[in-house]
Scaffold this motif. Structure first.
Motif, PDB file in Angstrom:
ATOM      1  N   LYS A 790       0.750  -1.388   0.013  1.00  0.00           N
ATOM      2  CA  LYS A 790       0.135  -0.104   0.198  1.00  0.00           C
ATOM      3  C   LYS A 790       0.856   1.311   0.037  1.00  0.00           C
ATOM      4  N   LEU A 791       2.046   1.251   0.842  1.00  0.00           N
ATOM      5  CA  LEU A 791       2.812   2.384   0.754  1.00  0.00           C
ATOM      6  C   LEU A 791       3.656   2.567  -0.393  1.00  0.00           C
ATOM      7  N   SER A 792       4.008   1.702  -1.157  1.00  0.00           N
ATOM      8  CA  SER A 792       4.547   1.779  -2.496  1.00  0.00           C
ATOM      9  C   SER A 792       3.573   2.210  -3.387  1.00  0.00           C
ATOM     10  N   LYS A 793       2.209   1.617  -3.412  1.00  0.00           N
ATOM     11  CA  LYS A 793       1.144   2.181  -4.319  1.00  0.00           C
ATOM     12  C   LYS A 793       0.921   3.665  -4.218  1.00  0.00           C
ATOM     13  N   ASN A 794       0.868   4.116  -2.837  1.00  0.00           N
ATOM     14  CA  ASN A 794       0.672   5.510  -2.595  1.00  0.00           C
ATOM     15  C   ASN A 794       1.803   6.396  -3.182  1.00  0.00           C
ATOM     16  N   GLN A 796       3.760   5.965  -5.605  1.00  0.00           N
ATOM     17  CA  GLN A 796       3.512   6.093  -7.016  1.00  0.00           C
ATOM     18  C   GLN A 796       2.723   7.000  -7.557  1.00  0.00           C
ATOM     19  N   LYS A 797       1.703   7.243  -6.434  1.00  0.00           N
ATOM     20  CA  LYS A 797       0.489   8.115  -7.101  1.00  0.00           C
ATOM     21  C   LYS A 797       0.936   9.679  -7.209  1.00  0.00           C
ATOM     22  N   PHE A 798       1.828   9.849  -6.148  1.00  0.00           N
ATOM     23  CA  PHE A 798       2.097  11.389  -5.916  1.00  0.00           C
ATOM     24  C   PHE A 798       3.528  11.683  -7.033  1.00  0.00           C
ATOM     25  N   GLY A 817      10.305   2.577 -13.904  1.00  0.00           N
ATOM     26  CA  GLY A 817      10.160   3.821 -14.543  1.00  0.00           C
ATOM     27  C   GLY A 817      10.377   5.115 -13.802  1.00  0.00           C
ATOM     28  N   GLU A 818       9.938   6.266 -14.035  1.00  0.00           N
ATOM     29  CA  GLU A 818      10.297   7.331 -13.361  1.00  0.00           C
ATOM     30  C   GLU A 818       9.729   7.729 -12.013  1.00  0.00           C
ATOM     31  N   ASN A 819       8.745   6.718 -11.551  1.00  0.00           N
ATOM     32  CA  ASN A 819       8.468   6.816 -10.400  1.00  0.00           C
ATOM     33  C   ASN A 819       9.491   6.520  -9.146  1.00  0.00           C
ATOM     34  N   LEU A 820      10.380   6.123  -9.654  1.00  0.00           N
ATOM     35  CA  LEU A 820      11.809   6.180  -8.726  1.00  0.00           C
ATOM     36  C   LEU A 820      12.920   6.383  -9.668  1.00  0.00           C
TER      37      LEU A 820
END
Length: 923
Positions: A790-794, A796-798, A817-820
């Motif tokens: 859940k923390l990982s998903k959140n 990637q949302k912001f 990708g660019e999420n990290l």
């Protein structure tokens, strides 16, 4: 309700708390009549206070959007007119309704009251297996339009569409299920019982036949189990590459993947074990499955074991289904887990006869009613349960049978027995390391005979086996178990057994006196243990959780002897209760014909409890009474809550021989695969841990196909102090100042890995206090609520998010990708030198004139370092910056062990300004 007006409301605010003065900034209302959206309305609202940066980041709503907007007082009459006579619907009613009523009260109006429906609650009931109940995730699941999440007009319309989709789903459910759901739903927090009763009336107007895939047994609708047909093999000998071309659309040849497959098959043919390091991007999953399929077609069964249940499910959901489809079912797969993962239907059936208003129990019962119409496995891991729901699951999960299996009315529908039968017929069985290790301790093994074993994420095998074969006992678990025996509780194991005994005409002993003694001895023994712990532990500044090893000299001390005597007295009381329960259960088994179904379910639950009770007795014996030179024993606790937080653990010092005899038998070839097995390009550390030799195992290292030179920059700040030269508080201040500047350069998208939760928390709190990163969404493991997924998903949302992680975040986290874009390692991941098991291993190595640092501590740290590094680049197109805050990677003699363990990248030592300049250029 079909003709009744429904008002779907969503509100955006300046924060989460009405009581703390947060205000509304946007409101939207969507009206539904006759199952159709008939009106949409929305308005920005002037909150009379600034919109926080975090809220702007979340919603996109800026100060300029609301400064010219009407106050809530101005729009309140229009809002009330739209709500008049309606059912209030919202996604998380407990947020939107209090805010609405707060604004109404401030404007001089009465609070709104009436029927309410919460689509979060309704989704939990009707969609019990989805991973998340967030609106954005649910609308994605239903493929609903939701173009501007976290803006009220978009969210309200999405909630309305979600509500209508949920109603449509409910109408497809069997009438018997809806009727049971309606009975339970009176205890929910919103008025869902009104909705269900309306849907029942609609269903009764046009009765339909039960769908062919369902059946009703004892008043519960369940999905029929379908045994897979074993099809005739239409294919000749299977060759890996042509098969992969057929299996994978757009197949691109990976030489390393083919080498892995052929290496496993060659080793198996030679009756040898295979040890393979398979770098990220090789295609490890198919690299394991294809050899298993080839061996299956030769008539041999293979077991594939993964580290986690999640990885087990991933393999099943994706690759396996494609393989079965291509082979037309000629190779059979099965997934097998431990008994407690499966529902025991007799226990659950009986729980439905009991009226229990406790919210989590009611919700879980309802989730399971829906789930039973969908699941073929009965595997509870499919469910998304609350914390209280998991406790209820423990009551109704499987523990085998105490009474005759044939007397269980659900025996022919039993999910655990079904999964075992499928495993016995399967060519390839997918399981997990924990079951594989625990199965070794059983006389009657769950896994059927197999010829080959494949171990995925093999670097975890030693730790998982040590834990499964070790002992862990905690005070709260003991007290919870004792509470289940209380004669004063009308619903305890003991009182329900008494009731069953009365029904069967069996005489039983009174338990009140024995219970008081049992409870008192438990408190006394753990109180003494807690006093010893607080007296002897060496406290560290700012650290609350401590460990204290039970060294040989401590075992001979007077204080420890007193503790042993206290636990002997406690053990005697536990044995008395064990004997009493065994006697009662034996009597009830002999008189089972007189028992009702309810009492039979109670007996089965008591039998499961007795198994746990017996395990706790054995744990206390091993920890406090028996003495073994092969075990490391230690106490662990939080100084703020002793004895409540106390845990006693015991682990075997060297399990290499046990691992060898359990998993690497001479007569049964095994393949051990992981992305991180080698240290300094050597397999020796893994070989030592598993008892393997180079004569018994063929080793192969396969590099990742990624071009790390072009994809990664590795930098070390030269202006950070040596980690051992300053206090922990000073070091946190240094890294906090660096983190805030780097975060601006990367615009967030940053994962920060810590080796201790204390340092993570201290850094997080300092950042929050200093407002250095007020423009960023900070997500911290152990602080921000939610699971790792859940923390990982959140995160990637912001767009501007920073994720603080420790322990499990060092591996298994997949953020492509660019999420990290930036990975920061705060310090090199050495285990604490006072960790009891590590300290004992050091002492043994020293006594044998070996170097414990280079043999034990350094290899563990290097492997952990490699796992952390592996979070950054997940695909060929990924690019990122890897920053190590620990200058020992450059200054220490062992630093090269870390840099040599990852793909060849230049290590750049730079001051902070230079790092920022490079990051901005690079990203």
């Amino acid at each position: 309700m079909e003709s009744k007006k429904l008002a779907v409301v969503d509100i955006e605010t300046t924060g989460n708390s009405v009581k703390k003065g947060d205000r509304m900034i946007q409101i939207a209302i969507v009206l539904i009549e006759n199952n159709q959206v008939v009106e949409t309305w929305s308005s920005f609202v002037n909150p009379m206070q600034p919109v926080p940066v975090f809220i702007t980041e979340l919603t996109g709503i800026k100060n300029q959007d609301v400064t010219a907007a009407p106050s809530f007082e101005q729009i309140a009459p229009e809002v009330l007119s739209k709500l008049e006579g309606a059912v209030f619907v919202a996604h998380n009613i407990h947020f939107d309704l209090p805010f609405l009523n707060g604004e109404l009260n401030l404007a001089g109006f009465n609070s709104w009251s009436g029927l309410v429906l919460d689509t979060v609650e309704l989704s939990r009931v009707l969609l019990p297996t989805v991973g998340s109940f967030k609106l954005t995730d649910l609308t994605a699941d239903f493929e609903l339009d939701h173009d501007r999440p976290h803006q009220a007009d978009s969210d309200a319309l999405a909630t309305a569409q979600l509500f209508l989709s949920l109603v449509s789903k409910a109408l497809t459910m069997p009438l018997v299920t809806l009727e049971r759901l309606a009975r339970e739903s009176v205890y929910l927090k919103s008025d869902i019982h009104v909705l269900f009763n309306h849907l029942i009336a609609v269903k009764k107007q046009k009765l339909e036949d039960l769908p062919a895939h369902l059946e009703v047994f004892r008043g519960i609708a369940i999905r029929k189990k379908v045994r897979p047909d074993r099809k005739t093999d239409q294919y000749g000998p299977l060759d890996a590459e042509p098969f992969l071309k057929q299996l994978l659309p757009g197949y691109v040849k990976r030489d390393a993947q083919l080498k892995m497959i052929h290496h496993i098959l060659h080793s198996f043919e030679q009756k040898k074990h295979a040890v393979i390091e398979a770098g990220t991007g090789i295609g490890k999953t198919h690299g394991l499955l294809i050899p298993a399929v080839i061996k299956a077609r030769e008539g041999h069964r293979t077991v594939i074991t993964t580290h986690t249940l999640h990885q087990q499910a991933q393999m099943q959901d994706n690759a396996i289904r494609d393989i079965q489809r291509l082979l037309n079912g000629s190779v059979q797969f099965a997934v097998l887990k431990g008994k407690s993962n499966y529902i025991h239907m007799m226990k659950y059936d009986q729980s439905l006869q009991e009226e229990d208003p406790q919210y989590d129990i009611v919700l879980t019962k309802m989730q399971i009613l829906t789930w039973l119409t969908e699941t073929e496995t009965g595997d509870g891991d499919e469910l998304n349960l609350t914390g209280g729901g998991l406790l209820f699951w423990n009551r109704i999960s499987h523990n085998g049978w105490f009474l005759n299996r044939e007397e269980d009315p659900w025996e022919k529908h039993d999910y655990f027995a079904w999964s075992v039968s499928l495993a016995k017929e399967a060519d390839v069985i997918i399981t997990n390391h924990s079951l594989l290790a625990s199965d070794q301790l059983k006389d009657q093994k769950l896994l059927p005979d197999y010829q080959y074993l494949m171990i995925d994420e093999a670097h975890h095998l030693e730790d998982v086996s040590r834990k499964q074969w070790g002992v862990q006992l905690d005070f709260m678990k003991i007290k919870f178990a004792i509470g289940q025996l209380s004669p004063s509780s009308g619903d305890s194991i003991y009182t329900r057994l008494q009731a069953a005994a009365k029904k069967a005409g069996v005489s039983t002993a009174e338990g009140e006196v024995e219970f008081d003694r049992l409870n008192d001895e438990a408190d006394a023994s753990f109180h003494q243990l807690g006093t010893w712990f607080k007296t002897n532990v060496k406290r560290k500044p700012g650290v609350q959780k401590h460990m204290l090893a039970l060294d040989p000299d401590v075992k001979e001390s007077r204080d420890w002897l007193k503790i042993s005597y206290a636990f002997e007295r406690f053990l005697a009381e536990m044995k008395n209760w064990r004997n009493m329960l065994e006697t009662m259960l034996d009597q009830l088994r002999k008189n089972r014909s007189k028992l009702t179904d309810k009492h039979k379910a109670d007996v089965e639950e008591a039998y499961a409890f007795l198994q746990e009770w017996h395990e706790m007795i054995e744990m206390i014996r091993n920890l406090f009474i028996r003495s073994s030179d092969h075990l490391v024993i230690w106490a662990e606790g939080d100084m703020r809550s002793i004895p409540g937080s106390l845990t006693m653990s015991a682990r075997e010092i060297d399990i290499s021989r046990k691992i060898k005899s359990a998993f690497f038998k001479d007569e049964m070839p095994a393949a051990a695969v992981s992305a991180t097995i080698t240290v300094n390009n050597s397999f020796q550390y893994f070989m030592n841990a598993t008892g393997l030799t180079h004569s018994s195992a063929d080793c192969l290292a396969l590099s990742s196909p990624f071009d790390y030179q072009k994809q990664v920059r590795l930098m070390v700040p030269g202006d950070l102090p040596d980690i051992k030269a300053v206090s922990p508080e000073e070091y946190v201040e240094w890294i906090t100042s660096h983190l805030s500047v780097i975060a601006e350069a990367t615009a967030g998208r940053m994962l920060i890995l810590f080796t201790s939760h204390e340092m993570l928390r201290n850094t997080y709190e300092l950042i929050k206090e200093s407002n250095l990163m007020e423009d960023f969404v900070l997500i911290a493991q152990g602080i921000t609520a939610g699971s790792r997924a859940k923390l990982s998903k959140n995160f990637q949302k912001f767009d501007k998010a920073i994720l603080f992680g420790t322990s499990s975040f060092w591996e298994g986290l997949d953020i492509p990708g660019e999420n990290l874009s930036c990975l920061i390692m705060v310090r090199l991941p050495f285990s604490p030198p006072d960790e009891p098991l590590l300290r004992t291993q050091w002492e043994i190595a020293k006594a044998n004139n070996r170097n414990p640092f280079s043999e034990i501590s350094l290899p563990k740290a290097v492997l952990r370092f490699r796992q952390g590094f592996g979070r950054l680049i997940r695909h060929e197109q990924d690019r990122g910056v890897f920053i190590v805050f620990d200058r020992r990677i450059i200054t220490a003699s062992y630093g090269r062990a870390f840099t040599d363990s990852i793909p060849s990248i230049d290590v750049e030592e730079r001051n902070l300004d230079s790092i920022i300049e490079e990051i901005e250029h690079w990203l």
